[in-house]
Design a protein around this motif. Structure first.
Motif, PDB file in Angstrom:
ATOM      1  N   ILE A 124      -1.309  -5.478   0.805  1.00  0.00           N
ATOM      2  CA  ILE A 124      -1.738  -4.783  -0.697  1.00  0.00           C
ATOM      3  C   ILE A 124      -0.513  -5.175  -1.741  1.00  0.00           C
ATOM      4  N   LEU A 125       0.585  -4.452  -1.396  1.00  0.00           N
ATOM      5  CA  LEU A 125       1.715  -4.564  -2.212  1.00  0.00           C
ATOM      6  C   LEU A 125       2.383  -5.905  -2.561  1.00  0.00           C
ATOM      7  N   GLU A 126       2.045  -6.983  -1.527  1.00  0.00           N
ATOM      8  CA  GLU A 126       2.191  -8.156  -1.840  1.00  0.00           C
ATOM      9  C   GLU A 126       1.948  -8.861  -3.439  1.00  0.00           C
ATOM     10  N   GLN A 127       0.613  -8.158  -3.789  1.00  0.00           N
ATOM     11  CA  GLN A 127       0.325  -8.544  -5.092  1.00  0.00           C
ATOM     12  C   GLN A 127       1.072  -7.696  -6.105  1.00  0.00           C
ATOM     13  N   ASP A 128       1.750  -8.615  -7.168  1.00  0.00           N
ATOM     14  CA  ASP A 128       2.666  -7.756  -8.071  1.00  0.00           C
ATOM     15  C   ASP A 128       1.729  -7.166  -9.332  1.00  0.00           C
ATOM     16  N   ALA A 129       0.434  -7.662  -9.361  1.00  0.00           N
ATOM     17  CA  ALA A 129      -0.548  -6.880 -10.284  1.00  0.00           C
ATOM     18  C   ALA A 129      -0.837  -5.527  -9.955  1.00  0.00           C
ATOM     19  N   VAL A 130      -0.682  -5.196  -8.684  1.00  0.00           N
ATOM     20  CA  VAL A 130      -0.989  -3.897  -8.303  1.00  0.00           C
ATOM     21  C   VAL A 130       0.109  -2.832  -8.657  1.00  0.00           C
ATOM     22  N   SER A 131      -0.477  -1.934  -9.329  1.00  0.00           N
ATOM     23  CA  SER A 131       0.288  -0.769  -9.768  1.00  0.00           C
ATOM     24  C   SER A 131       0.904   0.215  -8.610  1.00  0.00           C
ATOM     25  N   VAL A 132      -0.274   0.705  -7.864  1.00  0.00           N
ATOM     26  CA  VAL A 132      -0.131   1.745  -7.267  1.00  0.00           C
ATOM     27  C   VAL A 132      -1.182   1.669  -6.151  1.00  0.00           C
ATOM     28  N   VAL A 133      -0.997   1.774  -4.906  1.00  0.00           N
ATOM     29  CA  VAL A 133      -1.892   1.874  -3.770  1.00  0.00           C
ATOM     30  C   VAL A 133      -2.226   3.355  -3.355  1.00  0.00           C
ATOM     31  N   ILE A 134      -3.353   3.642  -3.041  1.00  0.00           N
ATOM     32  CA  ILE A 134      -3.603   5.302  -2.999  1.00  0.00           C
ATOM     33  C   ILE A 134      -4.053   5.506  -1.713  1.00  0.00           C
ATOM     34  N   PRO A 135      -3.436   5.360  -0.479  1.00  0.00           N
ATOM     35  CA  PRO A 135      -4.071   5.848   0.914  1.00  0.00           C
ATOM     36  C   PRO A 135      -4.289   7.291   0.749  1.00  0.00           C
ATOM     37  N   GLY A 136      -5.203   7.726   1.617  1.00  0.00           N
ATOM     38  CA  GLY A 136      -5.515   9.353   2.048  1.00  0.00           C
ATOM     39  C   GLY A 136      -4.848   9.723   3.047  1.00  0.00           C
ATOM     40  N   ALA A 137      -4.456  11.128   3.117  1.00  0.00           N
ATOM     41  CA  ALA A 137      -4.006  11.581   4.482  1.00  0.00           C
ATOM     42  C   ALA A 137      -4.550  12.824   4.594  1.00  0.00           C
ATOM     43  N   ARG A 138      -4.735  13.248   6.147  1.00  0.00           N
ATOM     44  CA  ARG A 138      -5.445  14.360   6.573  1.00  0.00           C
ATOM     45  C   ARG A 138      -4.445  15.429   6.917  1.00  0.00           C
ATOM     46  N   ASN A 139      -3.085  14.588   6.948  1.00  0.00           N
ATOM     47  CA  ASN A 139      -2.274  15.637   7.317  1.00  0.00           C
ATOM     48  C   ASN A 139      -0.691  15.291   7.041  1.00  0.00           C
ATOM     49  N   ALA A 140       0.389  15.898   7.231  1.00  0.00           N
ATOM     50  CA  ALA A 140       1.802  15.817   6.666  1.00  0.00           C
ATOM     51  C   ALA A 140       2.202  14.234   7.335  1.00  0.00           C
ATOM     52  N   ALA A 141       1.874  14.055   8.773  1.00  0.00           N
ATOM     53  CA  ALA A 141       2.627  12.879   9.287  1.00  0.00           C
ATOM     54  C   ALA A 141       1.759  11.665   8.713  1.00  0.00           C
ATOM     55  N   ALA A 201       9.002   0.948   2.026  1.00  0.00           N
ATOM     56  CA  ALA A 201      10.474  -0.021   2.583  1.00  0.00           C
ATOM     57  C   ALA A 201      10.271  -0.969   3.400  1.00  0.00           C
ATOM     58  N   LEU A 202       9.061  -1.477   3.752  1.00  0.00           N
ATOM     59  CA  LEU A 202       8.777  -2.547   4.493  1.00  0.00           C
ATOM     60  C   LEU A 202       9.237  -3.930   3.849  1.00  0.00           C
ATOM     61  N   ALA A 203       9.731  -4.958   4.698  1.00  0.00           N
ATOM     62  CA  ALA A 203      10.015  -6.283   4.075  1.00  0.00           C
ATOM     63  C   ALA A 203       8.593  -7.002   3.669  1.00  0.00           C
ATOM     64  N   PRO A 204       8.847  -8.012   2.893  1.00  0.00           N
ATOM     65  CA  PRO A 204       7.517  -8.760   2.720  1.00  0.00           C
ATOM     66  C   PRO A 204       7.183  -9.484   3.692  1.00  0.00           C
ATOM     67  N   ILE A 205       5.607  -9.638   3.769  1.00  0.00           N
ATOM     68  CA  ILE A 205       5.029 -10.351   4.936  1.00  0.00           C
ATOM     69  C   ILE A 205       5.144 -11.813   4.540  1.00  0.00           C
ATOM     70  N   ASP A 206       5.492 -12.484   5.773  1.00  0.00           N
ATOM     71  CA  ASP A 206       6.001 -13.940   5.754  1.00  0.00           C
ATOM     72  C   ASP A 206       4.479 -14.912   5.448  1.00  0.00           C
ATOM     73  N   ASP A 207       4.628 -16.033   4.947  1.00  0.00           N
ATOM     74  CA  ASP A 207       3.652 -16.688   4.292  1.00  0.00           C
ATOM     75  C   ASP A 207       2.666 -17.201   5.390  1.00  0.00           C
ATOM     76  N   ALA A 241      -2.816 -16.392   7.769  1.00  0.00           N
ATOM     77  CA  ALA A 241      -3.460 -16.082   9.055  1.00  0.00           C
ATOM     78  C   ALA A 241      -4.541 -15.006   8.505  1.00  0.00           C
ATOM     79  N   ILE A 242      -3.876 -14.263   7.854  1.00  0.00           N
ATOM     80  CA  ILE A 242      -4.778 -13.068   7.390  1.00  0.00           C
ATOM     81  C   ILE A 242      -5.988 -13.524   6.483  1.00  0.00           C
ATOM     82  N   ALA A 243      -5.601 -14.706   5.652  1.00  0.00           N
ATOM     83  CA  ALA A 243      -6.632 -15.274   4.571  1.00  0.00           C
ATOM     84  C   ALA A 243      -7.615 -15.931   5.587  1.00  0.00           C
TER      85      ALA A 243
END
Length: 328
Positions: free
Chosen positions: A273-290, A300-306, A311-313
């Motif tokens: 999702i973060l590969e799209q620079d139009a995205v300001s923020v992504v909001i996953p939920g979480a049930r716990n601290a982990a 902190a992850l590196a971009p996904i290669d082309d 392949a995802i597309a």
């Protein structure tokens, strides 16, 4: 934690936010203590954007957020809430200035603040987007000082494109993930052109894109992944992104081969999702601290290669598109 600017609000926020639906309700048994711990962990990990709504646990989510922020003190994160789904029946005629202001007053009390950072109309009927008086009412609430900014949370790309015709709409919240790719066809470009912030919800397709759900997974009676699979309670697109469960599991199995061996699938899905620079923020939920900590680490992850993006597309085109693309 990397940051991005939230459109016309001008606020600089973490690119991974905290979606607070799970700590409110409709996700099975998530205790208040677990909710507090999850939020603390998110904030400790550098998250500075929280998204909630007045109907999440009938105010429970907003109240947990207020309690945690009071306990922590110091600089406050940006808190977005939503209004409108308390209407019963939930119809366009209910979106009056008086009703909206009453909902906002309730959220002000729940969150313990004098002004809300951002209020989003909560997936209103499509007809609402064609009623300028609704957006005029929101403008007046900005003038009154009850809200700083307003936006919309939408089900459909059509609604998003209509909403950003209104100059006061600062943000659009929309479903976007590996299983719901239509927003990047047109909407993202239009949002960038108008400097509208884009908040991405349902990034993990209700947990499917974590890779931890299978045919045998049992969901609690009060979990929307049980009671809303066919849209009985609200739009079916909010549950598993609207993809038929068996089809989605097949796609997840194929997706596994594209995910680096040392990376959780959930983090991979967030990075996509973060590969799209139009995205300001992504909001996953979480049930716990982990879970909250793991979500935050995706920044902190590196971009996904082309090749992998391609392949995802192709996977989407072959298995998923026919089920969702024109519907939302």
């Amino acid at each position: 934690m990397k940051t991005r600017v939230l459109g016309r609000t001008g606020a600089t926020i973490s690119e991974i936010g905290f979606g607070a639906w799970q700590i409110g309700g409709s996700w099975g048994d998530v205790s208040e203590e677990d909710g507090r711990r999850a939020l603390h962990a998110a904030l400790d990990s550098g998250i500075t954007f929280i998204d909630t709504a007045d109907v999440y646990g009938d105010g429970r989510s907003e109240k947990i957020i207020a309690a945690v922020l009071k306990e922590r003190g110091g600089e406050k994160p940006f808190v977005a809430t939503k209004a409108g789904r308390r209407l019963n029946p939930h119809v366009a005629d209910g979106y009056t200035g008086a009703n909206i202001e009453a909902f906002i007053d309730r959220s002000l009390a729940n969150l313990g603040v004098e002004t809300l950072d951002l209020v989003q109309l909560h997936c209103p009927p499509t007809e609402v987007y064609y009623r300028p008086e609704v957006f005029g009412a929101l403008d007046r609430l900005v003038t009154k000082g009850k809200i700083r900014h307003y936006g919309v949370s939408v089900e459909k790309v059509e609604e998003a494109l209509k909403a950003i015709e209104y100059p006061g709409v600062s943000t659009v919240q929309i479903i976007y993930n590996i299983f719901r790719q239509r927003p990047h066809d047109l909407f993202f470009a239009e949002a960038k052109k108008k400097n509208v912030g884009v908040i991405v919800r349902v990034p993990l397709a209700s947990g499917l894109l974590s890779g931890r759900i299978g045919k045998e997974t049992v969901f609690a009676a009060d979990d929307h992944r049980n009671f809303n699979r066919h849209g009985d309670a609200f739009d079916v697109g909010e549950t598993f992104a609207g993809v038929p469960f068996e089809v989605a599991l097949e796609a997840v199995d194929e997706l596994r081969a594209l995910v680096p061996a040392d990376m959780p699938m959930a983090q991979f899905a967030l990075r996509w999702i973060l590969e799209q620079d139009a995205v300001s923020v992504v909001i996953p939920g979480a049930r716990n601290a982990a879970q909250a900590q793991s979500n935050a680490a995706a920044s902190a992850l590196a971009p996904i290669d082309d090749a992998t993006m391609g392949a995802i597309a192709a996977l989407y085109e072959r298995l998923i598109k026919v089920h969702v693309h024109q519907r939302w």
